[in-house]
Write a protein that holds these residues in place. Structure first.
Motif, PDB file in Angstrom:
ATOM      1  N   GLN A  69       5.782  19.809  16.484  1.00 49.25           N
ATOM      2  CA  GLN A  69       5.604  21.085  17.178  1.00 49.25           C
ATOM      3  C   GLN A  69       4.542  21.880  16.443  1.00 49.25           C
ATOM      4  O   GLN A  69       4.669  22.147  15.243  1.00 49.25           O
ATOM      5  N   MET A  70       3.499  22.258  17.164  1.00 44.76           N
ATOM      6  CA  MET A  70       2.373  22.961  16.554  1.00 44.76           C
ATOM      7  C   MET A  70       2.256  24.338  17.174  1.00 44.76           C
ATOM      8  O   MET A  70       1.982  24.459  18.380  1.00 44.76           O
ATOM      9  N   ASP A  71       2.495  25.358  16.396  1.00 44.70           N
ATOM     10  CA  ASP A  71       2.398  26.739  16.844  1.00 44.70           C
ATOM     11  C   ASP A  71       1.233  27.440  16.159  1.00 44.70           C
ATOM     12  O   ASP A  71       0.729  26.995  15.128  1.00 44.70           O
ATOM     13  N   SER A  72       0.830  28.556  16.738  1.00 41.69           N
ATOM     14  CA  SER A  72      -0.259  29.368  16.169  1.00 41.69           C
ATOM     15  C   SER A  72      -1.465  28.499  15.830  1.00 41.69           C
ATOM     16  O   SER A  72      -2.013  28.572  14.722  1.00 41.69           O
ATOM     17  N   LEU A  73      -1.863  27.706  16.776  1.00 40.53           N
ATOM     18  CA  LEU A  73      -2.959  26.779  16.535  1.00 40.53           C
ATOM     19  C   LEU A  73      -4.264  27.509  16.237  1.00 40.53           C
ATOM     20  O   LEU A  73      -4.534  28.587  16.769  1.00 40.53           O
ATOM     21  N   LYS A  74      -5.056  26.890  15.385  1.00 40.19           N
ATOM     22  CA  LYS A  74      -6.336  27.437  14.975  1.00 40.19           C
ATOM     23  C   LYS A  74      -7.449  26.445  15.334  1.00 40.19           C
ATOM     24  O   LYS A  74      -7.196  25.245  15.430  1.00 40.19           O
ATOM     25  N   PRO A  75      -8.669  26.918  15.472  1.00 38.97           N
ATOM     26  CA  PRO A  75      -9.772  25.989  15.760  1.00 38.97           C
ATOM     27  C   PRO A  75      -9.880  24.875  14.720  1.00 38.97           C
ATOM     28  O   PRO A  75     -10.251  23.748  15.071  1.00 38.97           O
ATOM     29  N   GLU A  76      -9.547  25.162  13.481  1.00 39.51           N
ATOM     30  CA  GLU A  76      -9.629  24.135  12.434  1.00 39.51           C
ATOM     31  C   GLU A  76      -8.542  23.067  12.556  1.00 39.51           C
ATOM     32  O   GLU A  76      -8.565  22.081  11.810  1.00 39.51           O
ATOM     33  N   ASP A  77      -7.619  23.237  13.475  1.00 37.00           N
ATOM     34  CA  ASP A  77      -6.633  22.191  13.752  1.00 37.00           C
ATOM     35  C   ASP A  77      -7.183  21.131  14.706  1.00 37.00           C
ATOM     36  O   ASP A  77      -6.519  20.124  14.952  1.00 37.00           O
ATOM     37  N   THR A  78      -8.358  21.365  15.232  1.00 36.79           N
ATOM     38  CA  THR A  78      -8.976  20.405  16.145  1.00 36.79           C
ATOM     39  C   THR A  78      -9.194  19.067  15.450  1.00 36.79           C
ATOM     40  O   THR A  78      -9.813  18.996  14.387  1.00 36.79           O
ATOM     41  N   ALA A  79      -8.648  18.019  16.043  1.00 32.81           N
ATOM     42  CA  ALA A  79      -8.732  16.685  15.452  1.00 32.81           C
ATOM     43  C   ALA A  79      -8.046  15.695  16.380  1.00 32.81           C
ATOM     44  O   ALA A  79      -7.380  16.090  17.342  1.00 32.81           O
ATOM     45  N   VAL A  80      -8.205  14.435  16.053  1.00 34.05           N
ATOM     46  CA  VAL A  80      -7.370  13.401  16.668  1.00 34.05           C
ATOM     47  C   VAL A  80      -6.132  13.255  15.788  1.00 34.05           C
ATOM     48  O   VAL A  80      -6.254  13.077  14.567  1.00 34.05           O
ATOM     49  N   TYR A  81      -4.982  13.324  16.404  1.00 31.97           N
ATOM     50  CA  TYR A  81      -3.724  13.252  15.676  1.00 31.97           C
ATOM     51  C   TYR A  81      -3.103  11.871  15.859  1.00 31.97           C
ATOM     52  O   TYR A  81      -3.018  11.361  16.980  1.00 31.97           O
ATOM     53  N   TYR A  82      -2.652  11.310  14.743  1.00 32.34           N
ATOM     54  CA  TYR A  82      -2.069   9.980  14.740  1.00 32.34           C
ATOM     55  C   TYR A  82      -0.636  10.030  14.228  1.00 32.34           C
ATOM     56  O   TYR A  82      -0.365  10.694  13.222  1.00 32.34           O
ATOM     57  N   CYS A  83       0.244   9.313  14.898  1.00 29.79           N
ATOM     58  CA  CYS A  83       1.580   9.148  14.360  1.00 29.79           C
ATOM     59  C   CYS A  83       1.650   7.800  13.638  1.00 29.79           C
ATOM     60  O   CYS A  83       0.929   6.865  13.983  1.00 29.79           O
TER      61      CYS A  83
END
Length: 128
Positions: free
Chosen positions: A82-96
């Protein structure tokens, strides 16, 4: 073992997203689990991990602490971010990712090389 990540998308700064990872081919019960991300031009980095025993074993990167929450549901063989208060620097490809050895002392490790199985990744883009 196969991992399938979903839930990424394009959002604005301050919004929330929930990533999910569905696992097939084995039961998650004894696996340590993790979320990593990779932004353009940067190396893959740890976001969060959770040990096989679940609650109380969560670890977060400093950059997401207080904003992201990792959880697992062994009965459904899934784990979420769960990702809240997202910021532009959170931009990425996310891998599990899943560590069949269960991590270290009941907690997931931050070393990508310790994880045995990976999902294909889901893009998260946060606009300012």
């Amino acid at each position: 073992v196969q991992l399938q990540a979903s839930g990424g998308g394009l959002v604005q700064a301050g919004d929330s997203l929930r990533l999910s990872c569905a696992v097939s081919g084995d039961m998650l019960r004894w696996y340590a689990l993790g979320w990593f991300r990779q932004a353009p031009g940067k190396e893959r980095e740890i976001v969060s991990t959770i040990g096989w025993s679940g609650v109380g074993t969560e670890v977060y990167a400093d950059s997401v602490k207080g904003r992201f929450t990792i959880s697992r549901d062994n009965s459904q063989n899934t784990f979420d971010l769960q990702m809240d208060s997202l910021k532009p620097e959170d931009t990425a490809v996310y891998y599990c990712a899943a560590d069949a050895e269960g991590g270290l002392y009941g907690r997931g490790t931050s070393e990508a090389s310790e994880y045995d199985y990976w999902g294909h990744g889901t893009q998260v883009t946060v606009s300012s």
